[in-house]
Design a protein around this motif. Structure first.
Motif, PDB file in Angstrom:
ATOM      1  N   HIS A  48       3.100   9.777   4.703  1.00 51.27           N
ATOM      2  CA  HIS A  48       2.227   8.615   4.570  1.00 51.27           C
ATOM      3  C   HIS A  48       2.977   7.331   4.912  1.00 51.27           C
ATOM      4  CE1 HIS A  48       0.221   5.354   2.238  1.00 51.27           C
ATOM      5  NE2 HIS A  48      -0.823   5.850   2.867  1.00 51.27           N
ATOM      6  N   HIS A  92       2.368   4.776   8.104  1.00 51.45           N
ATOM      7  CA  HIS A  92       2.180   3.319   8.018  1.00 51.45           C
ATOM      8  C   HIS A  92       3.271   2.579   8.774  1.00 51.45           C
ATOM      9  CE1 HIS A  92      -1.397   2.473   5.686  1.00 51.45           C
ATOM     10  NE2 HIS A  92      -1.211   3.679   5.192  1.00 51.45           N
ATOM     11  N   HIS A 130       0.838  -1.211   0.000  1.00 50.05           N
ATOM     12  CA  HIS A 130       0.000   0.000   0.000  1.00 50.05           C
ATOM     13  C   HIS A 130       0.874   1.263   0.000  1.00 50.05           C
ATOM     14  CE1 HIS A 130      -3.077   2.895   1.349  1.00 50.05           C
ATOM     15  NE2 HIS A 130      -2.239   3.250   2.308  1.00 50.05           N
TER      16      HIS A 130
HETATM   17 FE   LIG Z   1      -2.560   4.780   3.814  1.00 53.25          FE
END
Ligand SMILES: [Fe+2]
Length: 431
Positions: free
Chosen positions: A134, A138, A47
């Motif tokens: 981001h 994560h 992701h």
């Molecule tokens: Fe995300």
């Protein structure tokens, strides 16, 4: 350092952290779901690459897609975390190859970084800063997954520094307006913008986060048995979830132990309590005859400089965080004792606002006056007004790139797998 060099260095530094978190476990642990609250680690990894591809390869770079066919698998809005193990995800080797292919293309984009000041996404390298943040967010999520993983320890770090000054009691924050949020921080996200004046009545706030020994006293005093300390929703959750102590705490005889990344040890009495939900934090505050601060109170305590009347980027000033200021970036694997970071205190004398533990505050997630969604509604706007409480200040697992005096985090009030603690406040001063 040029913007290009800085962007490349931040991307590289961040990827090394992702590698530490994903190389520490074997393939079986990468694809396993360690808790229904979390994605398999291999999902987070791909992701991270997919978001980087969408924004930096395709949008900023204008390049051909690398793997358009997998976009839907890694769209966080399409599949809840608990359902992700059932998806036809990339395996560990494929995921690693994918993120590395994407990164090679991105470094090429950085080399030819188009400087188009008319394009808001590129101003001060914002798109790159957003992707760095981001990935770091994560990484913190993956660190929380590691905390939930059962098995022998795989992560190691030096213990955090010990207390060097005595910190306790409450700090008085005088009434008056201050500037909340930012209009100048280049990599700040849409929900931190714009800067705006907020008038805050006088209040008192704990000089430090609530410590394990204090929280244990709340438990020993029967805090979990008395509904009068809990909100209606909090008590209902306390009962239905069977809450009796912070997550990862166990009682051994009369003493509390905590399990931290696979190692069980007595709680550190003077370290901030971590892994409590909003309801537990609010119940503790009620038991102590106090309340949780609002988001504006927290930010004023952290940023307001009474000598100049202006708001600082961080409690200690405008300089980026260093290991001297705060316990950030997974440099240590637990919160540091209260009094370990005198150089990180705010002008009013409030300690450890940044790092150690995310602090629950009693405010929902709402836009600031003048908010405008950027670069997309799904970053913040779709969450406004939902069943969330705000968390401020970052934890030992938060990277400095994803932590500012203005940074806003939010989660459901029942969540406690995150690195969450709190401090208390009052309007009337010490009892
Ligand atoms: Fe995300």
């Amino acid at each position: 350092m040029s913007l290009r060099e800085r962007v490349a260095a931040e991307l590289e530094r961040t990827r090394r952290r992702s590698e530490i978190l994903t190389d520490a476990v074997d393939d079986a642990d990468l694809v396993r779901q360690h808790s229904p609250l979390m994605s398999p680690l291999v999902w987070d990894l791909a992701h991270i690459g997919n978001q980087e591809e969408l924004w930096l390869v395709r949008d900023v770079g204008g390049r051909e897609p690398v793997r358009q066919d997998i976009d839907h698998l890694y769209d966080a809005f399409k599949h809840a975390r608990r359902d992700r193990p059932q998806l036809p995800l990339l395996g560990p080797a494929e995921a690693r190859a994918y993120v590395s292919t994407v990164r090679d293309k991105v470094l090429d984009v950085v080399d030819r970084l188009p400087s188009d000041p008319a394009r808001q996404l590129l101003r001060d390298g914002f798109a790159f800063g957003m992707i760095v943040q981001h990935e770091q967010q994560h990484d913190e999520t993956m660190l929380a997954t590691h905390q939930l993983r059962v098995g022998s320890p795989v992560l190691a770090a030096d213990p955090p520094p010990s207390a060097v000054v005595a910190v306790g009691g409450e700090v008085h924050v005088p009434a008056g307006p201050f500037d909340m949020g930012t209009s100048t921080e280049p990599w700040a996200l849409d929900n931190e913008r714009p800067a705006h004046r907020v008038d805050v009545p006088a209040f008192w706030i704990d000089a430090a986060p609530v410590m394990n020994a204090q929280y244990a006293a709340f438990i020993d005093a029967g805090g979990y048995d008395q509904p009068r300390f809990w909100s209606a929703a909090g008590w209902e959750h306390r009962v239905s979830a069977g809450l009796e102590a912070p997550l990862h705490w166990t009682r051994d005889g009369g003493d509390w132990h905590a399990t931290t990344f696979g190692r069980t040890a007595p709680i550190v009495p003077d370290a901030p309590v971590v892994h409590v939900c909003f309801h537990e934090a609010a119940a503790y505050a009620a038991w102590a005859g106090r309340r949780l601060p609002t988001e504006a109170e927290w930010e004023k305590a952290a940023r307001f400089d009474p000598a100049t009347g202006r708001s600082r980027r961080y409690p200690w000033g405008d300089d980026d965080p260093t290991p001297r200021h705060a316990n950030l970036g997974q440099r240590h694997l637990r919160p540091a004792s209260v009094g370990a970071y005198p150089d990180g205190a705010s002008p009013l004398g409030v300690h450890q606002l940044i790092g150690d533990v995310w602090e629950w505050v009693d405010s929902g997630f709402l836009p600031y006056p003048g908010f405008s969604a950027f670069p997309y509604r799904e970053y913040s706007e779709v969450f406004f007004g939902g069943d969330y409480k705000m968390l401020r200040g970052g934890s030992f697992g938060t990277d400095r790139a994803a932590c500012r005096g203005t940074f806003r985090n939010w989660d459901h009030p029942i969540r406690r797998q995150i690195f969450s603690g709190f401090r208390t406040a009052s309007s009337s001063g010490p009892a």
